[in-house]
Design a protein around this motif. Structure first.
Motif, PDB file in Angstrom:
ATOM      1  N   THR A 181       0.831  -1.200   0.000  1.00  0.00           N
ATOM      2  CA  THR A 181       0.000   0.000   0.000  1.00  0.00           C
ATOM      3  C   THR A 181       0.867   1.251   0.000  1.00  0.00           C
ATOM      4  O   THR A 181       1.942   1.292   0.616  1.00  0.00           O
ATOM      5  N   THR A 204      -3.143  -1.839  -2.851  1.00  0.00           N
ATOM      6  CA  THR A 204      -4.023  -0.670  -2.801  1.00  0.00           C
ATOM      7  C   THR A 204      -3.219   0.625  -2.733  1.00  0.00           C
ATOM      8  O   THR A 204      -2.229   0.723  -2.014  1.00  0.00           O
ATOM      9  N   ARG A 230      -6.941  -2.266  -5.762  1.00  0.00           N
ATOM     10  CA  ARG A 230      -7.850  -1.126  -5.634  1.00  0.00           C
ATOM     11  C   ARG A 230      -7.086   0.197  -5.600  1.00  0.00           C
ATOM     12  O   ARG A 230      -6.054   0.329  -4.938  1.00  0.00           O
TER      13      ARG A 230
END
Length: 367
Positions: A181, A204, A230
């Motif tokens: 992330t 993400t 995402r």
């Protein structure tokens, strides 16, 4: 040991069993190198590195934190030189270890897999780290139940020095979960930016940009499993080693191996994908076997050059199944091939790719 006991006593919180110590490396610290501190470190200790250039080390103790000093500027604590045990600059053998604020540069190994960090224990967290010019960025061994977490880190120039090997910025073998992330990936060569064989992969809020690289897949999940991809910026560059795929899912599950991840939910949502590749690129190519359907929603696909096919079969795109009937209506794409790195070329129909084009094209791509 006398020094260690004194440090432990000074840092005790009042509990009779408290033993955690801070071991200072460089500057005015008691240790000249990370390797010296690693030899003395006990479970729960913190090793703090002052600005400087150091050689690598092997860490065996559990629950360690190895971090840059509070006053160290980004990039001022550098680990480089010979890899440890023919593996990596930092070899993490202990469990539940955290690495923070350290730069890893130029890891090269005889087998072509020289890593900035080699994770051999269970549960490693890497935060605010930098990886430059290594053959591998982070390479995690197969450890059941382990979680590898990478936060706010930068990876650039990952490339194996051996012609028959490829280097990946983050490569997780058979672990429980990979979490990446807030990180940036650029200038890769031949290998993938993120390759995960984890049961569950969560990617993400990252920037994976191959504009100035020649990498293969941006993300490779060769054994399937659960996945969440995402809110990433994903950019396919103009000179990729693999021409035609951005995210590869399940590509090794048909090779007759004895292992493959069980099915899990696969969600690819809210990403922006930009392609500078001259031909047709599949954003999400699904070859899972047995089939594991994926769901794509709200992805912004922009073809600066060439064109983009959203997905292969067994993928739902904004509520519409990319099925064999969709493929039949898009015979124009049947001649396209996907070329996994170092594995030859496979025809598009062999992958069951649907001719589903989504997103918008910029004016330059509409000529």
């Amino acid at each position: 040991m006398t020094l260690r006991l004194a440090l432990a006593a000074a840092l005790a919180t009042g509990s009779a069993g408290a033993s955690a110590a801070t071991l200072a490396v460089g500057g005015n610290g008691a240790y000249a190198t990370p390797a010296e501190a690693a030899r003395d470190a006990q479970p729960g200790d913190t090793i703090v590195l002052s600005p400087g250039v150091y050689e690598g080390a092997r860490f065996r103790a559990d629950r360690l934190t190895v971090r840059a000093a509070d006053d160290a500027l980004p990039g001022s604590v550098v680990i480089t030189g010979d890899v440890v045990g023919g593996k990596a600059l930092f070899v993490i053998a202990g469990d539940d270890v955290a690495i923070e604020g350290i730069t890893f540069e130029g890891a090269v190994a005889p087998d072509g897999n020289g890593a900035g960090i080699r994770a051999e224990g269970r549960n490693l967290t890497v935060t605010n780290a930098r990886f430059a010019g290594n053959e591998m960025g982070i390479l995690a061994n197969s450890v059941a139940g382990s979680v590898l977490t990478v936060r706010r880190s930068r990876f650039t120039g990952t490339a194996s020095r051996k012609a028959d090997r490829v280097g990946h910025a983050v490569y997780a073998n058979g672990i429980e979960r990979l979490v990446v992330t807030g990180s940036t990936f650029t200038r890769g060569a031949r290998g993938h930016y993120i390759k995960s064989r984890a049961l569950d992969t969560r990617i993400t809020g990252n920037r994976i940009d191959d504009t100035q690289g020649s990498a293969s897949y941006l993300i490779d999940l060769p054994e399937g499993g659960a996945a969440t991809i995402r809110a990433n910026l994903l950019v396919k560059g103009p000179n990729p080693d693999n021409c035609c795929t951005a995210i590869a899912y399940g590509f090794e599950m048909r090779k007759g191996g004895s292992y493959a991840n069980p099915p899990g939910p696969v969600r690819v949502t809210g990403n922006r994908f930009v392609s500078h590749a001259p031909g047709t690129v599949v954003f999400f190519a699904n070859r899972s076997a047995p089939a594991n359907a994926a769901t794509l929603t709200d992805n912004d696909l922009v073809a600066e050059r060439g064109r983009i096919v959203a997905a292969s079969s067994d993928v739902t795109v904004n509520g519409i199944l990319a099925s064999e009937s969709a493929l039949a209506s898009a015979a124009a794409f049947a001649e396209m091939a996907l070329k996994p790195p170092l594995s030859g070329v496979f025809a598009l129909l062999g992958f069951g790719l649907a001719g589903l084009i989504v997103g918008r094209r910029k004016a330059a791509a509409q000529r």
